[in-house]
Design a protein around this motif. Structure first.
Motif, PDB file in Angstrom:
ATOM      1  N   THR A  69       0.839  -1.197   0.000  1.00  0.00           N
ATOM      2  CA  THR A  69       0.000   0.000   0.000  1.00  0.00           C
ATOM      3  C   THR A  69       0.871   1.242   0.000  1.00  0.00           C
ATOM      4  OG1 THR A  69      -1.707  -1.160   1.254  1.00  0.00           O
ATOM      5  CG2 THR A  69      -1.801   1.245   1.260  1.00  0.00           C
ATOM      6  N   GLN A  80      -8.664  -1.364   5.304  1.00  0.00           N
ATOM      7  CA  GLN A  80      -7.893  -2.187   4.376  1.00  0.00           C
ATOM      8  C   GLN A  80      -7.121  -3.280   5.116  1.00  0.00           C
ATOM      9  OE1 GLN A  80      -5.643   0.056   1.499  1.00  0.00           O
ATOM     10  NE2 GLN A  80      -4.413  -1.716   0.892  1.00  0.00           N
ATOM     11  N   GLU A  87      -9.529  -6.006   5.869  1.00  0.00           N
ATOM     12  CA  GLU A  87      -9.813  -6.757   4.646  1.00  0.00           C
ATOM     13  C   GLU A  87      -8.676  -7.712   4.325  1.00  0.00           C
ATOM     14  OE1 GLU A  87     -10.548  -3.733   1.769  1.00  0.00           O
ATOM     15  OE2 GLU A  87     -12.599  -3.331   2.470  1.00  0.00           O
TER      16      GLU A  87
END
Length: 351
Positions: free
Chosen positions: A193, A298, A301
């Motif tokens: 990320t 995120q 997830e």
């Protein structure tokens, strides 16, 4: 093979037979199928963790790992590093938010000095200091690999001690000024990320200081080049001692067939590393809530975890995790106290 590798190999798989039995029992309760939503899936998970269709957890503990971060030298936090020590005294005196909520949930708070940049003495403090805070990851690795492993093993030892005292469910908590920076760096390293999408405002950064924080994370990642295939390398290069301790708490809970309720962003970063170290440990994790810290959704997830609560919290400490204990208690009561169609004399097809 070292202690950590041997320990991780001993983490058991979930008891799927117990999970199936719990699901069958829930299917006979006096509610329409699926009406209790996440509480049903939580009850099935708890059965798989414990091997009992109707589990209960009398003794609960919040493990608050506390440590400082050398990256605070870069001005990444709205608060000075001294606040870590001050908050530890607040925990120990019972005045912090996590103490208040833990009392409500019937859980004890265990505060562990795993790497505070200060000498602290208190009869209630668990002192397991590995070093006086991490090094500045913007200038080099946060710690050595040996220190990272020791931090994980420290978390394991804390859990083992508490299990011997009868604790059967754990909550991850933490304290450390600058630890959202380290957690964002861990997230970036493990999920590829961009720092701008992982870094949040932490304790309340304005736009200018948030931009600076993102730049510091970018620099640390470029300088240290943490290996995503090696979670201990990531922990050592851009993590924190309290993050390592929480990895150990998660692994220790799993090894003892105890649920571990994951708190917020920092705890979730630790959970992500723990999952790579031991995929089996993932089944023992319960996501308590989703915080306001950017990147937390995120992270959840990536962990394939569904949070039970969304309260716009971003305090850390284990507060959201302690609130999550109420959901655990509710799931346990549902399966142990609710009538079945047969016992209540209700025709199932008519509900």
């Amino acid at each position: 093979m070292g202690f950590l590798e041997q320990y991780v190999e001993g983490i058991p798989e979930l008891d799927m037979e117990a999970s199936r039995a719990a699901a069958a029992h829930i299917g006979n309760l006096t509610v329409p199928p699926g009406a209790l939503g996440k509480l049903e899936s939580l009850a099935v998970q708890l059965a798989g963790i414990t091997g009992r269709i109707k589990p209960s957890f009398e003794k609960k503990a919040v493990i608050v790992m506390a440590a400082d971060h050398g990256v605070c030298e870069e001005g990444v936090s709205a608060f000075p590093q001294e606040v870590t020590t001050q908050m530890i005294h607040n925990f120990l005196s019972g005045g912090a938010a996590v103490n208040v909520l833990a009392r409500q949930a019937g859980a004890k708070v265990v505060c562990v000095d795993i790497g505070v940049n200060n000498d602290i003495s208190h009869p209630e403090l668990v002192s397991r200091k590995i070093r006086f805070g991490t090094a500045n990851m913007a200038k080099g690795p946060a710690m050595t690999r040996a220190e990272a492993i020791r931090a994980i093993e420290t978390g394991i030892s804390i859990v083992e001690e508490e299990v011997r005292r009868g604790v059967s469910i754990f909550v991850t908590g933490e304290m450390g000024i600058g630890n959202t920076t380290a957690s964002a760096a861990v997230m970036c390293a493990m999920t590829n990320t961009e720092p701008a999408k992982a870094a949040g405002r932490g304790t309340g950064l304005d736009d200018e200081r948030l931009k600076h924080k993102i730049g510091v994370i970018e620099k640390a990642l470029q300088l240290n080049a943490p290996d995503a295939a090696d979670p201990i390398d990531v922990l050592a290069k851009v993590g924190g001692l309290e993050i390592g301790g929480l990895i150990g708490v998660i692994l220790g809970a799993a090894a003892n067939r105890c649920p571990v309720v994951i708190d917020g962003f920092i705890s979730s970063a630790a959970a992500l590393l723990a999952r790579v170290i031991s995929p089996e440990a993932a089944g023992y994790m319960i996501a308590s809530h989703i915080s306001q810290e950017q990147g937390h959704r995120q992270l959840l997830e990536a962990l394939d975890l569904r949070p039970g609560l969304d309260l716009d919290m971003r305090i850390g400490e284990g507060t959201g995790g302690v609130l999550g204990l109420t959901l655990v208690d509710a799931a346990c009561r549902i399966v142990s106290e609710m009538a079945t169609f047969e016992s209540a004399g209700i025709a199932g097809s008519g509900v």
